[in-house]
Enzyme design. Structure first.
Site, mmCIF file in Angstrom:
data_model
loop_
_atom_site.group_PDB
_atom_site.id
_atom_site.type_symbol
_atom_site.label_atom_id
_atom_site.label_comp_id
_atom_site.label_asym_id
_atom_site.label_seq_id
_atom_site.Cartn_x
_atom_site.Cartn_y
_atom_site.Cartn_z
ATOM 1 N N ARG A 175 30.024 13.422 42.133
ATOM 2 C CA ARG A 175 29.451 14.787 41.989
ATOM 3 C C ARG A 175 30.229 15.845 42.787
ATOM 4 O O ARG A 175 29.647 16.788 43.328
ATOM 5 C CB ARG A 175 27.974 14.815 42.424
ATOM 6 C CG ARG A 175 27.083 13.910 41.635
ATOM 7 C CD ARG A 175 26.932 14.332 40.169
ATOM 8 N NE ARG A 175 26.144 13.350 39.467
ATOM 9 C CZ ARG A 175 26.681 12.278 38.837
ATOM 10 N NH1 ARG A 175 27.996 12.102 38.771
ATOM 11 N NH2 ARG A 175 25.903 11.410 38.248
ATOM 12 N N SER A 224 18.633 16.406 39.612
ATOM 13 C CA SER A 224 18.549 15.744 40.920
ATOM 14 C C SER A 224 18.792 16.753 42.035
ATOM 15 O O SER A 224 19.820 17.425 42.053
ATOM 16 C CB SER A 224 19.603 14.633 41.017
ATOM 17 O OG SER A 224 19.311 13.635 40.077
ATOM 18 N N GLU A 294 22.570 17.942 45.967
ATOM 19 C CA GLU A 294 23.374 17.947 44.738
ATOM 20 C C GLU A 294 23.275 19.341 44.104
ATOM 21 O O GLU A 294 24.268 19.908 43.643
ATOM 22 C CB GLU A 294 22.896 16.881 43.744
ATOM 23 C CG GLU A 294 23.713 16.886 42.455
ATOM 24 C CD GLU A 294 23.521 15.632 41.611
ATOM 25 O OE1 GLU A 294 23.241 14.555 42.153
ATOM 26 O OE2 GLU A 294 23.664 15.761 40.376
HETATM 27 C C1 LIG Z 1 16.923 18.117 33.401
HETATM 28 C C2 LIG Z 1 18.258 17.967 34.083
HETATM 29 C C3 LIG Z 1 18.925 16.757 34.044
HETATM 30 C C4 LIG Z 1 20.178 16.606 34.653
HETATM 31 N N1 LIG Z 1 20.806 15.401 34.589
HETATM 32 C C5 LIG Z 1 22.039 15.267 35.136
HETATM 33 C C6 LIG Z 1 22.745 14.013 35.054
HETATM 34 O O1 LIG Z 1 22.287 13.041 34.485
HETATM 35 N N2 LIG Z 1 23.967 13.953 35.610
HETATM 36 C C7 LIG Z 1 24.547 15.006 36.259
HETATM 37 O O2 LIG Z 1 25.668 14.892 36.730
HETATM 38 N N3 LIG Z 1 23.899 16.189 36.357
HETATM 39 C C8 LIG Z 1 22.667 16.346 35.824
HETATM 40 N N4 LIG Z 1 22.009 17.541 35.931
HETATM 41 C C9 LIG Z 1 22.628 18.642 36.705
HETATM 42 C C10 LIG Z 1 23.502 19.604 35.873
HETATM 43 O O3 LIG Z 1 23.132 19.590 34.504
HETATM 44 C C11 LIG Z 1 24.986 19.266 36.005
HETATM 45 O O4 LIG Z 1 25.422 19.363 37.344
HETATM 46 C C12 LIG Z 1 25.849 20.192 35.159
HETATM 47 O O5 LIG Z 1 27.165 19.702 35.120
HETATM 48 C C13 LIG Z 1 25.869 21.630 35.673
HETATM 49 O O6 LIG Z 1 26.515 22.415 34.697
HETATM 50 P P1 LIG Z 1 26.156 23.960 34.534
HETATM 51 O O7 LIG Z 1 27.016 24.509 33.462
HETATM 52 O O8 LIG Z 1 24.700 24.137 34.362
HETATM 53 O O9 LIG Z 1 26.641 24.519 35.934
HETATM 54 P P2 LIG Z 1 25.891 25.519 36.916
HETATM 55 O O10 LIG Z 1 24.610 24.910 37.353
HETATM 56 O O11 LIG Z 1 25.827 26.866 36.327
HETATM 57 O O12 LIG Z 1 26.917 25.530 38.128
HETATM 58 C C14 LIG Z 1 27.154 24.348 38.887
HETATM 59 C C15 LIG Z 1 28.458 24.526 39.655
HETATM 60 O O13 LIG Z 1 29.544 24.578 38.722
HETATM 61 C C16 LIG Z 1 30.312 25.754 38.929
HETATM 62 N N5 LIG Z 1 30.864 26.177 37.635
HETATM 63 C C17 LIG Z 1 30.203 26.373 36.473
HETATM 64 N N6 LIG Z 1 31.077 26.729 35.496
HETATM 65 C C18 LIG Z 1 32.298 26.778 36.074
HETATM 66 C C19 LIG Z 1 33.618 27.101 35.589
HETATM 67 N N7 LIG Z 1 33.839 27.442 34.312
HETATM 68 N N8 LIG Z 1 34.650 27.050 36.465
HETATM 69 C C20 LIG Z 1 34.438 26.717 37.763
HETATM 70 N N9 LIG Z 1 33.228 26.404 38.274
HETATM 71 C C21 LIG Z 1 32.169 26.431 37.437
HETATM 72 C C22 LIG Z 1 29.342 26.754 39.534
HETATM 73 O O14 LIG Z 1 30.036 27.767 40.237
HETATM 74 C C23 LIG Z 1 28.528 25.841 40.434
HETATM 75 O O15 LIG Z 1 29.223 25.600 41.630
HETATM 76 C C24 LIG Z 1 20.757 17.709 35.333
HETATM 77 C C25 LIG Z 1 20.089 18.941 35.367
HETATM 78 C C26 LIG Z 1 18.863 19.079 34.755
HETATM 79 C C27 LIG Z 1 18.157 20.403 34.795
#
Ligand SMILES: Cc1cc2nc3c(=O)[nH]c(=O)nc-3n(C[C@H](O)[C@H](O)[C@H](O)COP(=O)(O)OP(=O)(O)OC[C@H]3O[C@@H](n4cnc5c(N)ncnc54)[C@H](O)[C@@H]3O)c2cc1C
Length: 301
Positions: A175, A224, A294
């Site tokens: 992560r 998480s 996380e």
């Molecule tokens: C119901 C639920 C279930 C989930 N299950 C999982 C799972 O099984 N496994 C898992 O790993 N995660 C899980 N997550 C967490 C989340 O979905 C992941 O971490 C996901 O990858 C975050 O992506 P996001 O686009 O929403 O990023 P954001 O939440 O918007 O941002 C997260 C980070 O990424 C950075 N970021 C976003 N886009 C960019 C870009 N283009 N360039 C540089 N940095 C960027 C942001 O600045 C921030 O630091 C879950 C979340 C929820 C709500």
């Protein structure tokens, strides 16, 4: 000192620059104050120009689908960047590679790969983020993570330069991505393997069913809250600490999956943060383990 900028400071920008934009609606937890300025770049060249022209000290934060974010009630200083449709490409190359824009949702990539009989990416069907967020978080589940299937990325760096970077240079760990914090991911090249589309769709169906049973996926949550420490599961430690269902204000630790926080009744970002901090403290007291966040906490209290 905080650098203040106005939309008129960037006359050549073709995308949108909007002052004081509320961010709660952009996040899964539905909390948080406004961005001083939100930038929606028109395309990659527009993004690169903005990064090259902005003052070096201006704080920049990239927002993905907001599924791993706790934006604090005071909002985010500086500029928040959100990538839009121009970063939405999805394309097969050389049979088993997929080129994908950073704004594409993980689930879309999983479906696209299944349709074209490219295996190895079905785990993305259970993750509600965007590819940009997956690249930064090394998102993964059920034994596969982003670094395992990634070939290379395209980034715009803090000076607006375009770079193509191989996965080995991104220093991935659980992560976590070791790439410089100011790199903005705009595109990724994934590598799968030939597989039967029917079988991939079945795997995705199983993932969906497993999620429905084990996670509060229809609630306002950030997934998480804490990473799993080596040799432990965070949810077990939280359960042992008696924190399943714990409440602070309108925030609650899910009874279904006690490592998930839920904004149950108009919680503030502070309610959610205080809840998680109290859980972290209880776990330390009962098991001696320091849980690591996380969820990314950003912004001003
Ligand atoms: C119901 C639920 C279930 C989930 N299950 C999982 C799972 O099984 N496994 C898992 O790993 N995660 C899980 N997550 C967490 C989340 O979905 C992941 O971490 C996901 O990858 C975050 O992506 P996001 O686009 O929403 O990023 P954001 O939440 O918007 O941002 C997260 C980070 O990424 C950075 N970021 C976003 N886009 C960019 C870009 N283009 N360039 C540089 N940095 C960027 C942001 O600045 C921030 O630091 C879950 C979340 C929820 C709500």
């Amino acid at each position: 000192m905080l650098v203040l900028v106005k939309p008129e400071d960037f006359p050549e920008i073709r995308g949108k620059l909007i002052e004081q934009t509320p961010l709660a609606a952009y996040t899964w937890l539905r909390v948080g104050g406004p961005a001083d300025m939100l930038f929606l770049p028109k395309d990659e060249a527009d993004l690169a120009m903005f990064m090259a022209q902005k003052p070096a000290e201006l704080p920049v934060f990239v927002l993905g689908a907001g599924s791993n974010l706790l934006v604090r009630d005071g909002g985010i200083a500086g500029v928040v960047i959100r990538l839009g449709p121009a970063f939405g490409a999805l394309q097969v190359e050389d049979e088993v590679f997929i080129r994908v824009g950073a704004a594409v949702f993980d689930k879309m990539l999983a479906k696209f790969a299944a349709k074209f009989g490219i295996g190895g990416l079905s785990f993305y069907s259970g993750i509600p983020g965007s590819i940009g967020g997956a690249l930064r978080m090394n998102a993964g589940c059920y034994g596969t993570e982003t670094a395992d299937v990634l070939h290379s990325v395209v980034v715009i760096d803090g000076f607006g330069r375009r770079r193509i970077v191989a996965v080995d240079e991104l220093n991935y760990s659980y992560r976590n991505c070791g790439a410089p914090k100011d790199w903005i991911f705009v595109e990724a090249l994934f590598k799968g393997q030939k597989a039967d589309p029917e079988e991939i769709f079945q795997q995705m169906q199983l993932i969906q069913e497993r999620r429905e049973q084990s996670q509060p996926i229809r609630e306002k949550t950030g997934g998480s809250t804490f990473k799993n420490p080596p040799d432990h599961k965070s949810w077990e430690l939280i359960d042992q600490a008696g924190a399943r269902g714990r409440k602070v204000g309108g925030a609650i630790m899910s009874k279904q999956h006690c490592n998930f926080m839920i904004n149950a009744e108009n919680a503030s970002a502070d309610d959610l943060e205080q809840l998680a901090l109290s859980v972290q403290k209880s776990v330390k007291e009962t098991s001696g383990v320091d849980l690591q966040w996380e969820i990314k906490r950003v912004g001003r209290s």
